[in-house]
Write an enzyme that holds these catalytic residues in place. Structure first.
Site, PDB file in Angstrom:
ATOM      1  CE  LYS A 103     -15.124  29.967  23.920  1.00 25.90           C
ATOM      2  NZ  LYS A 103     -13.794  30.465  24.067  1.00 25.90           N
ATOM      3  CD  GLU A 146     -17.788  43.013  32.376  1.00 25.23           C
ATOM      4  OE1 GLU A 146     -17.481  43.981  31.645  1.00 25.23           O
ATOM      5  OE2 GLU A 146     -16.988  42.130  32.721  1.00 25.23           O
ATOM      6  CB  CYS A 174     -15.258  46.112  29.027  1.00 29.18           C
ATOM      7  SG  CYS A 174     -14.957  45.536  30.686  1.00 29.18           S
ATOM      8  CD  GLU A 176     -15.765  47.886  23.919  1.00 35.14           C
ATOM      9  OE1 GLU A 176     -16.397  47.033  23.268  1.00 35.14           O
ATOM     10  OE2 GLU A 176     -15.599  47.825  25.152  1.00 35.14           O
TER      11      GLU A 176
HETATM   12  P1  ADP Z   1     -13.752  39.810  22.420  1.00 29.04           P
HETATM   13  O1  ADP Z   1     -13.913  41.053  21.642  1.00 29.04           O
HETATM   14  O2  ADP Z   1     -13.403  39.963  23.842  1.00 29.04           O
HETATM   15  O3  ADP Z   1     -12.965  38.748  21.716  1.00 29.04           O
HETATM   16  P2  ADP Z   1     -16.000  38.080  22.119  1.00 29.04           P
HETATM   17  O4  ADP Z   1     -17.390  38.354  22.531  1.00 29.04           O
HETATM   18  O5  ADP Z   1     -15.734  37.731  20.701  1.00 29.04           O
HETATM   19  O6  ADP Z   1     -15.235  39.345  22.570  1.00 29.04           O
HETATM   20  O7  ADP Z   1     -15.353  36.921  23.000  1.00 29.04           O
HETATM   21  C1  ADP Z   1     -15.580  36.749  24.371  1.00 29.04           C
HETATM   22  C2  ADP Z   1     -15.765  35.278  24.656  1.00 29.04           C
HETATM   23  O8  ADP Z   1     -16.915  34.831  23.956  1.00 29.04           O
HETATM   24  C3  ADP Z   1     -14.603  34.410  24.172  1.00 29.04           C
HETATM   25  O9  ADP Z   1     -14.392  33.347  25.095  1.00 29.04           O
HETATM   26  C4  ADP Z   1     -15.128  33.877  22.853  1.00 29.04           C
HETATM   27  O10 ADP Z   1     -14.549  32.640  22.466  1.00 29.04           O
HETATM   28  C5  ADP Z   1     -16.597  33.689  23.173  1.00 29.04           C
HETATM   29  N1  ADP Z   1     -17.454  33.676  21.985  1.00 29.04           N
HETATM   30  C6  ADP Z   1     -17.240  34.227  20.774  1.00 29.04           C
HETATM   31  N2  ADP Z   1     -18.246  33.951  19.927  1.00 29.04           N
HETATM   32  C7  ADP Z   1     -19.142  33.196  20.610  1.00 29.04           C
HETATM   33  C8  ADP Z   1     -20.402  32.589  20.295  1.00 29.04           C
HETATM   34  N3  ADP Z   1     -20.950  32.699  19.082  1.00 29.04           N
HETATM   35  N4  ADP Z   1     -21.030  31.903  21.267  1.00 29.04           N
HETATM   36  C9  ADP Z   1     -20.506  31.804  22.511  1.00 29.04           C
HETATM   37  N5  ADP Z   1     -19.330  32.321  22.861  1.00 29.04           N
HETATM   38  C10 ADP Z   1     -18.640  33.020  21.943  1.00 29.04           C
END
Ligand code: ADP
Length: 534
Positions: free
Chosen positions: A225, A301, A335, A432
């Site tokens: 994804k 990560e 990061c 952050e």
């Molecule tokens: P960022 O601050 O980089 O947006 P996130 O952790 O929100 O950090 O997003 C990183 C990835 O995790 C993206 O692909 C996002 O769509 C996915 N993501 C966000 N929420 C969820 C969730 N509840 N379960 C699984 N994946 C998620």
């Protein structure tokens, strides 16, 4: 010294668009007028690439989502729509997992020799290299990073990474184990199965490579994804993997939202392993979803608040340049950004003055424009979040040396911002920010800076700038971080492991260490002669 070489390499990649120039000149672009970053009317450079792939990639074919829904992906330079992308959901994840499962259990992927798999990965890398400039243009368009950075640094790093893992594919093997009694004991290192992978938007393709490289080298199949902010480049590149000969279903890409597609992958009973890069908060969800479903092994990560320590013996000009790159690289959206700049009191005043002047010189503008060092932030949400942190910094009493404002009136550009007199407990020193905001803190001696640098839940990376071997050795041993860069920063070769201590993650990406995330060990025990118990 090394620091100068690396910072000049980084600044070259920011300031010269030598790779971008021929590409941009080679075709006709229709300029669109807009308010420029200085407020003057400026041409918006049309990206030299067309968006070809917006559907989900399942079982080797581009398909619409089961619901027929799409979501817009936006140009961070304007906030306008680049393309509408198929939006996956549970049903699409189920389809992708079935395809990956079939490809793992029945397909030719595991029946072919490791050497054949390696050759496919080498061809894949050749195709990425061949399409380097189009891929870089898509990456810049969707993400906002300077084109030269994408074309000259990141996509070549992706090519190199896929070659690195192609090299591993036929070198994975187990051991013969000495055992008591008349037994021959061997270990088989087998792929885990269907790997779920969830990636973020800040380095859409580099992190994609960190994930798919070891998984494919070890013979797994994948459901990946991308981030909803940057879905385009991974679709383009994944299509090349099939052109290189990857059997259908080995690499599936489901674009969509985190709570739907991401959660469906992380909690799927038929996904055998999950690897995630993103925020610490989401990482915790992923771990929980694994625990609540099938206990799939998890690699994480996550975030960081990395210290960059400038010692009293530092050459201040070099230190300023390196600390600047460590923080402002990729619009501060890293990061591992060196986001707590600790400076020894003996060189502090000079450092602050020069850091401010360096930030004032940073060129902000359209990332397709030659010479631009900093493009827009990814989206309005991140933009607002960063502006809020700048406000907190001022309110909590840090000194705003430069920046602090938005640039222009359109898109998500922010002035390179430098705070001095930052105290350890201020929000800008603990949380952050993920933006172009440098926080400078003063320290007196090594014991003190070690204690302060480690006083965080994060532990992703750290930087040390010194001429003293003793100081370097002391700090590299004392700092609790997955990477310590000495007199350099952000060095990301394929073989160097990367990952976090503490709440910055679990497991390592890249390098030989990453392979163990995608292998399981089977012990096979056979009697040396006919059944031992006879
Ligand atoms: P960022 O601050 O980089 O947006 P996130 O952790 O929100 O950090 O997003 C990183 C990835 O995790 C993206 O692909 C996002 O769509 C996915 N993501 C966000 N929420 C969820 C969730 N509840 N379960 C699984 N994946 C998620």
């Amino acid at each position: 010294m090394a620091a100068r070489r690396i910072s000049s390499l980084l600044s070259q990649s920011f300031s010269s668009s030598s790779a971008a120039a021929p590409l941009l000149q080679g075709r006709n672009y229709k300029g669109i007028r807009r308010l420029g970053t200085t407020g003057a009317a400026e041409e918006l450079i049309m990206p030299p690439v067309k968006v070809e792939h917006t559907q989900l990639l399942i079982n080797g074919k581009f398909v619409d989502s089961a619901s027929g829904k799409t979501f817009p992906t936006l140009d961070p330079r304007t906030g306008e729509v680049i393309a509408h992308v198929a939006e996956g959901d549970l049903e699409d994840v189920n389809r992708a997992v079935s395809a990956a499962r079939k490809a793992f259990d029945e397909g030719p992927w595991l029946k072919m020799s490791a050497y054949e798999r390696s050759k496919i990965l080498y061809r894949f890398a050749d195709l990425i290299e061949k399409h380097n400039d189009e891929i870089a243009a898509l990456e810049t368009w969707d993400n906002g990073k300077p084109y030269a950075q994408a074309a000259e640094v990141e996509i070549p790093l992706l090519t190199r990474l896929i070659r690195y893992f192609a090299g591993w594919a036929d070198k994975i093997h187990g051991l013969t184990v000495p055992a008591d009694g008349p037994y021959h004991v061997q270990t088989l290192h087998e792929p885990i199965g269907v790997a779920g992978q969830i990636i973020p938007w800040n380095f859409p393709l580099l992190i994609y490579g960190w994930k798919i490289g070891p998984a494919l080298a070890c013979g797994n199949t994948i459901v990946l994804k991308t981030s909803e902010q940057t879905p385009l480049s991974a679709l383009y590149v994944s299509n090349l993997s099939y052109e290189a000969g990857l059997p259908d279903g080995v690499l599936n890409v489901v674009s969509g939202r985190g709570p739907t597609v991401g959660a469906a992958i992380a909690s799927h009973m038929d996904v055998d392993k999950i690897a995630f890069t993103g925020s610490t908060a989401t990482g915790k969800f992923v771990l929980e979803m694994s625990a609540k479903s099938n206990l799939k092994p998890v690699t994480l990560e996550l975030g960081g608040k990395s210290p960059f320590i400038i010692c009293e013996d530092a050459d201040v000009d070099q230190a300023v340049e390196l600390a600047h790159a460590a923080l402002f690289f990729n619009q501060g959206q890293c990061c591992c950004a060196g986001s707590r700049t600790f400076v020894h009191e003996r060189v502090y005043d000079e450092f602050v003055e020069k850091a401010k002047n360096r930030a004032l010189k940073r060129v902000v503008g359209d990332p397709f424009k030659k010479g631009v060092e900093q493009g827009p932030q990814i989206d309005s949400l991140q933009f607002e979040k960063i502006m809020k942190y700048i406000k907190y910094g001022i309110e909590e009493g840090a000194t705003l040396e430069s920046g602090g404002e938005r640039v222009g009136s359109k898109g998500y550009y922010i002035q390179p911002t430098v705070f001095s007199d930052v105290k350890d407990d201020m929000l800008i020193a603990t949380e952050e920010i993920f933006g172009p905001v440098q926080s400078i803190l003063k320290f007196k001696d090594l014991d003190e800076v070690i204690r302060r640098a480690n006083a965080t839940h994060y532990g992703l990376a750290a930087g040390v700038f010194t001429k003293s071997l003793d100081t370097a050795n002391t700090l590299t041993r004392a700092l609790k971080a997955g990477t310590v860069w000495v007199n350099c920063y952000d060095i990301f070769h394929a073989a160097i492991p990367f990952g976090g201590y503490k709440m910055s993650g679990q497991g390592r990406v890249k390098g030989v260490y990453s392979l163990q995330n995608y292998l399981q060990v089977k012990a096979v025990v056979t009697p040396l002669k006919n059944p031992a118990w006879l």
